[in-house]
Design an enzyme around this catalytic site. Structure first.
Site, mmCIF file in Angstrom:
data_model
loop_
_atom_site.group_PDB
_atom_site.id
_atom_site.type_symbol
_atom_site.label_atom_id
_atom_site.label_comp_id
_atom_site.label_asym_id
_atom_site.label_seq_id
_atom_site.Cartn_x
_atom_site.Cartn_y
_atom_site.Cartn_z
ATOM 1 N N VAL A 85 -31.457 -11.329 -21.264
ATOM 2 C CA VAL A 85 -31.745 -10.495 -20.085
ATOM 3 C C VAL A 85 -31.256 -11.139 -18.788
ATOM 4 O O VAL A 85 -31.280 -10.498 -17.738
ATOM 5 C CB VAL A 85 -33.249 -10.139 -19.963
ATOM 6 C CG1 VAL A 85 -33.690 -9.246 -21.112
ATOM 7 C CG2 VAL A 85 -34.109 -11.385 -19.872
ATOM 8 N N SER A 86 -30.820 -12.404 -18.849
ATOM 9 C CA SER A 86 -30.226 -12.997 -17.650
ATOM 10 C C SER A 86 -29.305 -14.130 -18.073
ATOM 11 O O SER A 86 -29.516 -14.761 -19.111
ATOM 12 C CB SER A 86 -31.297 -13.526 -16.688
ATOM 13 O OG SER A 86 -30.727 -13.823 -15.438
ATOM 14 N N SER A 87 -28.274 -14.338 -17.261
ATOM 15 C CA SER A 87 -27.329 -15.419 -17.557
ATOM 16 C C SER A 87 -26.706 -15.875 -16.255
ATOM 17 O O SER A 87 -26.767 -15.164 -15.244
ATOM 18 C CB SER A 87 -26.238 -14.923 -18.511
ATOM 19 O OG SER A 87 -25.532 -13.873 -17.896
#
Ligand SMILES: C[S@@+](CC[C@H](N)C(=O)[O-])C[C@H]1O[C@@H](n2cnc3c(N)ncnc32)[C@H](O)[C@@H]1O
Length: 372
Positions: A85-87
């Site tokens: 969900v995030s990078s």
């Protein structure tokens, strides 16, 4: 030079070696910003499982200063599987986007997708924190980014919110850059841009179907061209949760045909985009078969197609079911694309009007190929 500074300097050189950068201040920002502060932990896949890599791991610092994206946040999806969900985006892509955004001194910039806070730090380095605004739907992500930025002496305006509404109540922005993709460009962004302001966003009408487009605010529309090089960002989420997995294939009547079109989206991303624009968008695309040369494609409305591995002549059997024949959309898009001389992204543009209508054009805004 300390350890990280030697590494960040090497990272800036690596970015410069692969990316044409007009404003070299972005390279200085990479050189002088400690990425390790923003990525104290990232995740890699080993044997099908996600494994955390932290400062305790000898490989951590090298990974953080490599010109590569890093997965930084996982959440379980509706099926209980961990989903990214995030990078932290690949630094060369961040620089390419910031450079394309044509940021000038004194500009107020809104970022959609704070994530780790690293890209916001690059903006703070270039503009000063008072000109930087960033929102993310992840409450914990924003809190962590705020602390990391403060550790560097930056206090930009950070808000945990759905960035598809922009950031109301904070005046107009000269630039908006989104680091998550959207299927349509929210008109709220146009309303929050100064006249002549720019927005850079990855428009993905379906899985892998779209790319980065740079739109200028005109009184009655947003309009501009796609960037020449394809890029892909994770889709905007509806809440601080993982997105739902695509629908499974449905039962029902099945139509069979044959095709010579290569179903691998990566071999021809422009027609793949045209196939989804204005149609039921492709939400899932997976390989199957012994050589992974067969493809299963599913659309948001439950339509699906299965394209068998090619025979010696390159011919494939196609099966389709559900309300639409999505493979027919793919073949039609290939015909349109071939008829136009197989254009690259740089020949495509987008116009968005206040009634939320989107027009994809080729070479000239009057030559609209698709509307959605
Ligand atoms: C590729 S990451 C951003 C990377 C970030 N710019 C950085 O430097 O680390 C994409 C981010 O978009 C955020 N996001 C997803 N949906 C969103 C939404 N509706 N509104 C705001 N942010 C969203 C995700 O939580 C994720 O952190």
């Amino acid at each position: 030079m300390t350890g990280w500074q030697a590494q960040s300097s090497a990272l800036a050189k690596a970015v410069a070696a692969t990316t044409t950068v007009g404003d070299t201040r972005w390279l200085a920002a990479v050189e002088e910003t400690p990425r390790h502060v923003f990525v104290p932990r990232h995740y890699v896949q080993r044997d099908g499982d996600w494994v955390a890599v932290t400062a305790a791991d000898a490989r951590w610092l090298n990974a953080v200063y490599a010109d590569a994206p890093l997965v930084t946040e996982l959440l379980p999806d509706g099926l209980g599987r961990l989903s990214v969900v995030s990078s932290s985006t690949k630094p060369a892509l961040m620089v390419r986007m910031l450079d394309a955004l044509d940021v000038g001194d004194g500009h107020r910039v809104l970022e959609i997708g704070t994530g780790t806070g690293y890209n916001a730090a690059l903006l703070c380095h270039r503009l000063g924190a008072e000109s930087v605004f960033s929102v993310d739907i992840g409450v914990g992500l924003v809190a962590a980014a705020r602390e990391r930025l403060a550790a560097l002496g930056y206090a930009p305006t950070l808000v945990a919110a759905d960035g598809r509404f922009g950031l109301p109540g904070h005046g107009r922005f000269d630039r908006i850059v989104a680091t998550c993709s959207v299927p349509t460009v929210p008109w709220a962004w146009a309303e929050q841009l100064t006249d002549g302001g720019l927005v850079l966003v990855d428009v993905k009408v379906g899985s892998q179907a779209g790319s980065l487009v740079l739109l200028r605010r005109y009184p009655d529309r947003l309009e501009g061209r796609f960037l020449a090089r394809w890029a892909g960002f994770m889709p905007a989420r509806d809440g601080d949760v993982a997105p739902s997995p695509p629908p499974g294939e449905r039962a029902g009547p099945v139509a069979e045909s044959v095709t010579f079109v290569d179903p691998d989206p990566w071999t021809a991303l422009v027609p793949w985009f045209l196939a989804s624009a204005g149609r039921s968008p492709v939400v899932g695309v997976t390989r199957y078969g012994p050589g992974l040369d067969g493809w299963r494609v599913s659309a948001a409305d439950g339509s699906w197609s299965e394209v068998e591995p090619a025979d010696a002549r390159g011919l494939r059997v196609v099966r389709q079911g559900g309300p639409r024949r999505i493979w027919a959309d793919v073949e039609d898009a290939h015909r349109v694309w071939a008829g136009a001389g197989r254009p690259g992204w740089e020949r495509l543009g987008l116009v968005v009007t206040p009634d939320r209508k989107h027009g994809v054009w080729l070479d000239d805004p009057a030559a609209v190929l698709r509307t959605f």
